[in-house]
Design a protein around this motif. Structure first.
Motif, PDB file in Angstrom:
ATOM      1  N   THR A  83      22.547  76.647  15.979  1.00 19.01           N
ATOM      2  CA  THR A  83      22.452  76.245  14.573  1.00 19.01           C
ATOM      3  C   THR A  83      23.135  74.913  14.347  1.00 19.01           C
ATOM      4  O   THR A  83      22.616  74.048  13.617  1.00 19.01           O
ATOM      5  CB  THR A  83      23.092  77.318  13.670  1.00 19.01           C
ATOM      6  OG1 THR A  83      22.443  78.580  13.894  1.00 19.01           O
ATOM      7  CG2 THR A  83      22.970  76.940  12.204  1.00 19.01           C
ATOM      8  N   ALA A  84      24.297  74.721  14.950  1.00 21.52           N
ATOM      9  CA  ALA A  84      25.025  73.454  14.793  1.00 21.52           C
ATOM     10  C   ALA A  84      24.201  72.285  15.330  1.00 21.52           C
ATOM     11  O   ALA A  84      24.135  71.217  14.703  1.00 21.52           O
ATOM     12  CB  ALA A  84      26.367  73.539  15.509  1.00 21.52           C
ATOM     13  N   ARG A  85      23.553  72.483  16.467  1.00 23.36           N
ATOM     14  CA  ARG A  85      22.774  71.389  17.074  1.00 23.36           C
ATOM     15  C   ARG A  85      21.473  71.127  16.336  1.00 23.36           C
ATOM     16  O   ARG A  85      21.143  69.974  16.046  1.00 23.36           O
ATOM     17  CB  ARG A  85      22.471  71.722  18.542  1.00 23.36           C
ATOM     18  CG  ARG A  85      23.672  71.631  19.462  1.00 23.36           C
ATOM     19  CD  ARG A  85      23.285  71.822  20.918  1.00 23.36           C
ATOM     20  NE  ARG A  85      22.541  73.068  21.121  1.00 23.36           N
ATOM     21  CZ  ARG A  85      22.301  73.598  22.312  1.00 23.36           C
ATOM     22  NH1 ARG A  85      22.718  72.979  23.393  1.00 23.36           N
ATOM     23  NH2 ARG A  85      21.640  74.720  22.430  1.00 23.36           N
ATOM     24  N   GLU A  86      20.734  72.195  16.037  1.00 27.63           N
ATOM     25  CA  GLU A  86      19.382  72.016  15.512  1.00 27.63           C
ATOM     26  C   GLU A  86      19.330  71.842  13.993  1.00 27.63           C
ATOM     27  O   GLU A  86      18.435  71.174  13.486  1.00 27.63           O
ATOM     28  CB  GLU A  86      18.520  73.219  15.917  1.00 27.63           C
ATOM     29  CG  GLU A  86      18.358  73.354  17.428  1.00 27.63           C
ATOM     30  CD  GLU A  86      17.490  74.539  17.820  1.00 27.63           C
ATOM     31  OE1 GLU A  86      17.009  75.250  16.901  1.00 27.63           O
ATOM     32  OE2 GLU A  86      17.303  74.762  19.037  1.00 27.63           O
ATOM     33  N   VAL A  87      20.270  72.447  13.279  1.00 26.95           N
ATOM     34  CA  VAL A  87      20.244  72.375  11.816  1.00 26.95           C
ATOM     35  C   VAL A  87      21.171  71.291  11.286  1.00 26.95           C
ATOM     36  O   VAL A  87      20.803  70.531  10.390  1.00 26.95           O
ATOM     37  CB  VAL A  87      20.622  73.745  11.200  1.00 26.95           C
ATOM     38  CG1 VAL A  87      20.622  73.669   9.674  1.00 26.95           C
ATOM     39  CG2 VAL A  87      19.661  74.828  11.680  1.00 26.95           C
ATOM     40  N   PHE A  88      22.383  71.199  11.854  1.00 26.95           N
ATOM     41  CA  PHE A  88      23.374  70.252  11.346  1.00 26.95           C
ATOM     42  C   PHE A  88      23.496  68.999  12.216  1.00 26.95           C
ATOM     43  O   PHE A  88      24.362  68.155  11.953  1.00 26.95           O
ATOM     44  CB  PHE A  88      24.737  70.939  11.222  1.00 26.95           C
ATOM     45  CG  PHE A  88      24.765  72.039  10.200  1.00 26.95           C
ATOM     46  CD1 PHE A  88      24.896  71.754   8.846  1.00 26.95           C
ATOM     47  CD2 PHE A  88      24.637  73.368  10.583  1.00 26.95           C
ATOM     48  CE1 PHE A  88      24.915  72.767   7.895  1.00 26.95           C
ATOM     49  CE2 PHE A  88      24.655  74.387   9.639  1.00 26.95           C
ATOM     50  CZ  PHE A  88      24.792  74.087   8.295  1.00 26.95           C
ATOM     51  N   ASN A  89      22.670  68.893  13.251  1.00 28.67           N
ATOM     52  CA  ASN A  89      22.632  67.705  14.127  1.00 28.67           C
ATOM     53  C   ASN A  89      23.992  67.388  14.754  1.00 28.67           C
ATOM     54  O   ASN A  89      24.381  66.224  14.861  1.00 28.67           O
ATOM     55  CB  ASN A  89      22.124  66.489  13.343  1.00 28.67           C
ATOM     56  CG  ASN A  89      20.718  66.700  12.810  1.00 28.67           C
ATOM     57  OD1 ASN A  89      19.846  67.194  13.516  1.00 28.67           O
ATOM     58  ND2 ASN A  89      20.505  66.342  11.553  1.00 28.67           N
ATOM     59  N   VAL A  90      24.704  68.418  15.136  1.00 25.62           N
ATOM     60  CA  VAL A  90      25.999  68.247  15.798  1.00 25.62           C
ATOM     61  C   VAL A  90      25.754  67.976  17.278  1.00 25.62           C
ATOM     62  O   VAL A  90      24.976  68.695  17.915  1.00 25.62           O
ATOM     63  CB  VAL A  90      26.879  69.496  15.626  1.00 25.62           C
ATOM     64  CG1 VAL A  90      28.175  69.357  16.415  1.00 25.62           C
ATOM     65  CG2 VAL A  90      27.167  69.745  14.157  1.00 25.62           C
ATOM     66  N   PRO A  91      26.383  66.955  17.849  1.00 27.41           N
ATOM     67  CA  PRO A  91      26.216  66.688  19.291  1.00 27.41           C
ATOM     68  C   PRO A  91      26.624  67.886  20.138  1.00 27.41           C
ATOM     69  O   PRO A  91      27.551  68.626  19.777  1.00 27.41           O
ATOM     70  CB  PRO A  91      27.147  65.494  19.535  1.00 27.41           C
ATOM     71  CG  PRO A  91      27.274  64.839  18.201  1.00 27.41           C
ATOM     72  CD  PRO A  91      27.218  65.946  17.191  1.00 27.41           C
ATOM     73  N   ASP A  92      25.945  68.061  21.246  1.00 24.99           N
ATOM     74  CA  ASP A  92      26.179  69.223  22.092  1.00 24.99           C
ATOM     75  C   ASP A  92      27.609  69.267  22.627  1.00 24.99           C
ATOM     76  O   ASP A  92      28.198  70.341  22.736  1.00 24.99           O
ATOM     77  CB  ASP A  92      25.195  69.219  23.261  1.00 24.99           C
ATOM     78  CG  ASP A  92      25.324  70.466  24.112  1.00 24.99           C
ATOM     79  OD1 ASP A  92      25.116  71.564  23.570  1.00 24.99           O
ATOM     80  OD2 ASP A  92      25.657  70.348  25.304  1.00 24.99           O
ATOM     81  N   ASN A  93      28.189  68.095  22.947  1.00 23.70           N
ATOM     82  CA  ASN A  93      29.542  68.086  23.505  1.00 23.70           C
ATOM     83  C   ASN A  93      30.588  68.564  22.495  1.00 23.70           C
ATOM     84  O   ASN A  93      31.631  69.105  22.877  1.00 23.70           O
ATOM     85  CB  ASN A  93      29.909  66.691  24.017  1.00 23.70           C
ATOM     86  CG  ASN A  93      29.927  65.659  22.899  1.00 23.70           C
ATOM     87  OD1 ASN A  93      29.096  65.705  21.984  1.00 23.70           O
ATOM     88  ND2 ASN A  93      30.855  64.723  22.978  1.00 23.70           N
ATOM     89  N   ILE A  94      30.316  68.397  21.197  1.00 20.32           N
ATOM     90  CA  ILE A  94      31.235  68.885  20.157  1.00 20.32           C
ATOM     91  C   ILE A  94      30.994  70.377  19.903  1.00 20.32           C
ATOM     92  O   ILE A  94      31.931  71.176  19.903  1.00 20.32           O
ATOM     93  CB  ILE A  94      31.069  68.080  18.855  1.00 20.32           C
ATOM     94  CG1 ILE A  94      31.511  66.633  19.063  1.00 20.32           C
ATOM     95  CG2 ILE A  94      31.874  68.715  17.717  1.00 20.32           C
ATOM     96  CD1 ILE A  94      31.323  65.750  17.846  1.00 20.32           C
ATOM     97  N   ALA A  95      29.736  70.752  19.683  1.00 18.46           N
ATOM     98  CA  ALA A  95      29.413  72.144  19.361  1.00 18.46           C
ATOM     99  C   ALA A  95      29.816  73.101  20.478  1.00 18.46           C
ATOM    100  O   ALA A  95      30.349  74.193  20.220  1.00 18.46           O
ATOM    101  CB  ALA A  95      27.922  72.277  19.076  1.00 18.46           C
ATOM    102  N   SER A  96      29.588  72.711  21.718  1.00 15.74           N
ATOM    103  CA  SER A  96      29.877  73.589  22.848  1.00 15.74           C
ATOM    104  C   SER A  96      31.380  73.742  23.101  1.00 15.74           C
ATOM    105  O   SER A  96      31.786  74.613  23.874  1.00 15.74           O
ATOM    106  CB  SER A  96      29.202  73.069  24.119  1.00 15.74           C
ATOM    107  OG  SER A  96      29.659  71.767  24.434  1.00 15.74           O
TER     108      SER A  96
END
Length: 220
Positions: free
Chosen positions: A90-103
């Motif tokens: 959800t963070a990556r696809e909906v809120f456009n959060v970079p993968d290195n931050i979300a993970s």
């Protein structure tokens, strides 16, 4: 063996509570759940809302609408750990959060961030204290907050795990633990709110970090 015997233990604790407090325990439980969920609503709408507005320039109601995959999942599973992949997606696809931050931030939050459980500790302790005619002073209330913060970050985000922590914190302050047994019978409804607030807090923090990092890159 312990898992098979636990329902019998819960039944005995509930029977002891009914014998001690009578049918008024139903009124107490209704007030308890009402107070708890009002507190969770204030935490999400006010605390999370202010944090999102300041650090992410985002409206809390838009955030909740976009975060529907997260809170709908947590209401069904009551597991912070099981929700980690869902929150990252959800963070990556909906809120456009970079993968290195979300993970990084979401698994960290699932381990350390238990806003909902800390609020549960406060509600349980005050409820049990009132049922037994005990009044906490300001120093004890501060002590409760500190112990709750420390205890909440221990253990895993599995469904029902909070019952053990609630019994521990009741014992720490010398309060009877029978209420935890009574609560265990309703804990699924209790845990839905705890897990949802915990996971929404993880996502709020993740979005705020991503927005801050984006502004830093733009300024540089």
């Amino acid at each position: 063996m312990i898992i098979n015997l636990s329902p019998i233990g819960v039944l005995c604790l509930m029977a002891d509570s009914f014998g001690k407090y009578g049918l008024t325990v139903f009124t107490t439980m209704a007030k308890f759940f009402g107070t708890f969920y009002v507190g969770l609503a204030i935490q999400v709408l006010l605390v999370y809302g202010i944090v999102l507005l300041i650090f992410a320039r985002m409206n809390i109601f838009k955030f909740l609408r976009d975060a529907t995959p997260v809170w709908s999942f947590t209401l069904a599973t009551c597991s912070s750990t099981a929700n980690i992949p869902n929150s990252i997606k959800t963070a990556r696809e909906v809120f456009n959060v970079p993968d290195n931050i979300a993970s990084f931030t979401i698994p960290l939050g699932a381990t350390l961030n238990y806003d909902g459980l800390v609020m549960a500790f406060g509600c349980v302790l005050i409820t049990v204290a009132q049922m037994n005619g005990i009044v906490f002073g300001a120093g004890t209330l501060i002590h409760i907050m500190l112990v709750g913060l420390l205890l909440s970050s221990c253990g895993s985000g599995i469904p029902g795990g909070g019952v053990v922590k609630i019994m521990m914190i009741l014992g720490t302050f010398g309060l009877p633990t029978e209420f935890a047994g009574l609560l265990a019978g309703f804990y699924r409804f209790f845990d839905m709110g705890i897990t949802t607030v915990n996971c929404l807090g993880d996502l709020v923090g993740t979005v705020c970090v991503a927005k801050a990092e984006e502004r830093r890159k733009n300024n540089s």
